[in-house]
Design a protein around this motif. Structure first.
Motif, PDB file in Angstrom:
ATOM      1  N   GLY A   1      37.307  44.854  49.448  1.00 45.14           N
ATOM      2  CA  GLY A   1      37.866  44.964  48.117  1.00 45.14           C
ATOM      3  C   GLY A   1      37.972  43.615  47.439  1.00 45.14           C
ATOM      4  O   GLY A   1      37.453  42.602  47.930  1.00 45.14           O
TER       5      GLY A   1
ATOM      6  N   LYS B   1      43.305  43.243  45.430  1.00 44.34           N
ATOM      7  CA  LYS B   1      44.172  43.865  46.436  1.00 44.34           C
ATOM      8  C   LYS B   1      43.254  44.337  47.554  1.00 44.34           C
ATOM      9  O   LYS B   1      42.490  45.287  47.376  1.00 44.34           O
TER      10      LYS B   1
ATOM     11  N   GLU C   1      44.898  36.552  46.378  1.00 42.08           N
ATOM     12  CA  GLU C   1      44.782  38.006  46.426  1.00 42.08           C
ATOM     13  C   GLU C   1      45.967  38.567  47.226  1.00 42.08           C
ATOM     14  O   GLU C   1      46.715  37.827  47.856  1.00 42.08           O
ATOM     15  N   THR C   2      46.110  39.881  47.203  1.00 43.59           N
ATOM     16  CA  THR C   2      47.147  40.541  47.988  1.00 43.59           C
ATOM     17  C   THR C   2      46.494  41.362  49.090  1.00 43.59           C
ATOM     18  O   THR C   2      45.594  42.164  48.806  1.00 43.59           O
TER      19      THR C   2
ATOM     20  N   THR D   1      46.853  44.345  51.299  1.00 44.04           N
ATOM     21  CA  THR D   1      47.696  45.536  51.329  1.00 44.04           C
ATOM     22  C   THR D   1      47.575  46.308  52.639  1.00 44.04           C
ATOM     23  O   THR D   1      48.481  47.045  53.013  1.00 44.04           O
TER      24      THR D   1
ATOM     25  N   SER E   1      43.165  54.918  51.103  1.00 45.74           N
ATOM     26  CA  SER E   1      42.621  54.313  49.892  1.00 45.74           C
ATOM     27  C   SER E   1      43.456  53.121  49.469  1.00 45.74           C
ATOM     28  O   SER E   1      44.676  53.115  49.592  1.00 45.74           O
ATOM     29  N   GLY E   2      42.774  52.104  48.968  1.00 49.03           N
ATOM     30  CA  GLY E   2      43.415  50.963  48.351  1.00 49.03           C
ATOM     31  C   GLY E   2      42.893  50.820  46.933  1.00 49.03           C
ATOM     32  O   GLY E   2      42.435  51.794  46.336  1.00 49.03           O
ATOM     33  N   ASP E   3      42.939  49.608  46.431  1.00 51.11           N
ATOM     34  CA  ASP E   3      42.523  49.356  45.061  1.00 51.11           C
ATOM     35  C   ASP E   3      40.998  49.205  45.002  1.00 51.11           C
ATOM     36  O   ASP E   3      40.465  48.135  45.274  1.00 51.11           O
ATOM     37  N   GLY E   4      40.312  50.293  44.708  1.00 53.98           N
ATOM     38  CA  GLY E   4      38.852  50.232  44.582  1.00 53.98           C
ATOM     39  C   GLY E   4      38.086  50.512  45.860  1.00 53.98           C
ATOM     40  O   GLY E   4      36.862  50.380  45.896  1.00 53.98           O
ATOM     41  N   TRP E   5      38.788  50.902  46.924  1.00 52.51           N
ATOM     42  CA  TRP E   5      38.083  51.224  48.167  1.00 52.51           C
ATOM     43  C   TRP E   5      38.749  52.398  48.870  1.00 52.51           C
ATOM     44  O   TRP E   5      39.953  52.619  48.734  1.00 52.51           O
ATOM     45  N   THR E   6      37.947  53.132  49.615  1.00 58.30           N
ATOM     46  CA  THR E   6      38.435  54.233  50.459  1.00 58.30           C
ATOM     47  C   THR E   6      37.764  54.127  51.822  1.00 58.30           C
ATOM     48  O   THR E   6      36.541  54.023  51.901  1.00 58.30           O
TER      49      THR E   6
END
Ligand SMILES: [Zn+2]
Length: 312
Positions: free
Chosen positions: A49, A52, A76-77, A79, A146-151
């Motif tokens: 990602g 995040k 970046e973070t 998560t 799922s995260g920000d923009g990815w699964t």
């Protein structure tokens, strides 16, 4: 007879230790500086990602590697942390990365054996396991995170370890294959932590999938991955055939079989090769193709089912 050489291994490696490099869309890699006969040039950690992010396989407990990973995600973070399996080259950096980021840890579960120990059996590769690891979230097969923009989709792939998990990354059409499928070498399947029947089932499971690219725990990305998985399946069938061929000449113990089957083996891998043969023996004995006295063991003598007892 088909031998090891029919697998198109990739012995090159494009990463410098502890330098970050983009290896696929939305994926950066950072290789740890822990080369060995078991780890090739080192463990590869992945950052998934942008902004995040998730870190997959933080790697060994190596401060330089942890610093390189944290440096790579500066600004970046983090998560999520994902772990493919609990060998000491993959998970021991988790506490430090978690402490620095506050990310939650996702994996199949703690380290465990593929089967109970036999009476008198010790664990030969015991030192390789990270017995302290505990995920925050235990994942089941097919579960998605799922995260920000990815699964990522969790894929149980036991065999190398009982808790091995690969992760399919939908957005980039690839699989993080951990140590289950690697391009530089076959994986070590060492009982009682690993099991050959599990490993073969896990190869067949991935063979049904279409992702063209695998990002492994060691070595370069694997292109044409479904075809490569077929090579690995054929390789194990070939190895099994070699073992049966050797037993066709008479009963043998595992060191004798290693010598007959593993031509040109790195001597540092003799112990691991013995355990791989034991893994085949467990499966062959279960199937009734090979006989031994008691449970299949590293010290046992093996003969083809139906063959006369050697030595008398
Ligand atoms: Zn590894």
């Amino acid at each position: 007879m088909r031998m090891a050489d029919d697998v198109p291994f990739d012995k090159s490696f494009d990463l410098e230790p502890d330098r970050v490099k983009e290896v696929a869309p939305l994926v950066r890699a950072v290789a740890a500086n822990n080369p060995s006969p078991f780890t090739f040039k080192g463990t590869v950690s992945y950052i998934i990602g942008s902004g995040k992010v998730a870190i997959l396989d933080p790697g060994p407990d190596d401060d330089a590697h942890v610093a390189a990973l944290l440096d790579a995600v500066r600004g970046e973070t983090v998560t999520h942390i994902f772990v493919t399996h609990t060998h000491r080259d993959h998970s021991p950096a988790v506490p430090k990365v978690k402490a620095a980021t506050g990310a939650k840890v996702f994996a199949e579960g703690p380290h465990r054996l593929a089967r109970p120990l036999h009476i008198g059996e010790t664990r030969r590769l015991d030192a390789s396991a990270d017995m302290n690891f505990r995920p925050d979230v235990a994942l089941a097969d097919g579960e998605t995170v799922s995260g920000d923009g990815w699964t990522l989709e969790a894929l149980t792939t036991p065999g190398h370890t009982a808790n091995h998990m690969a992760f399919a990354f939908a957005e980039s059409d690839l699989i993080f294959s951990g140590d289950h499928v690697m391009g530089w070498s076959t994986t070590i399947v060492a009982p009682p932590d690993g099991a050959m029947s599990d490993y073969m089932a896990s190869l067949h499971k991935l063979a049904k999938r279409s992702e063209p690219l695998y990002l492994p725990g060691h070595g370069n990305p694997i292109r044409n991955a479904p075809r490569y998985v077929q090579h690995l399946i054929a390789h194990r069938h070939g190895r099994e055939a070699s073992i049966l061929h050797r037993l066709g000449k008479g009963a043998a113990d595992i060191p004798t079989i290693v010598k007959a089957v593993y031509i040109g083996l790195d001597p540092r891998l003799t112990g691991a090769a013995g355990l791989s043969v034991l893994a085949h023996m467990e499966e062959l004995v279960t199937r009734g193709a090979v006989l031994t006295d008691g449970p299949a063991s590293i010290a046992g003598t093996y003969r083809l089912a139906g063959a006369p007892l050697a030595g008398g």
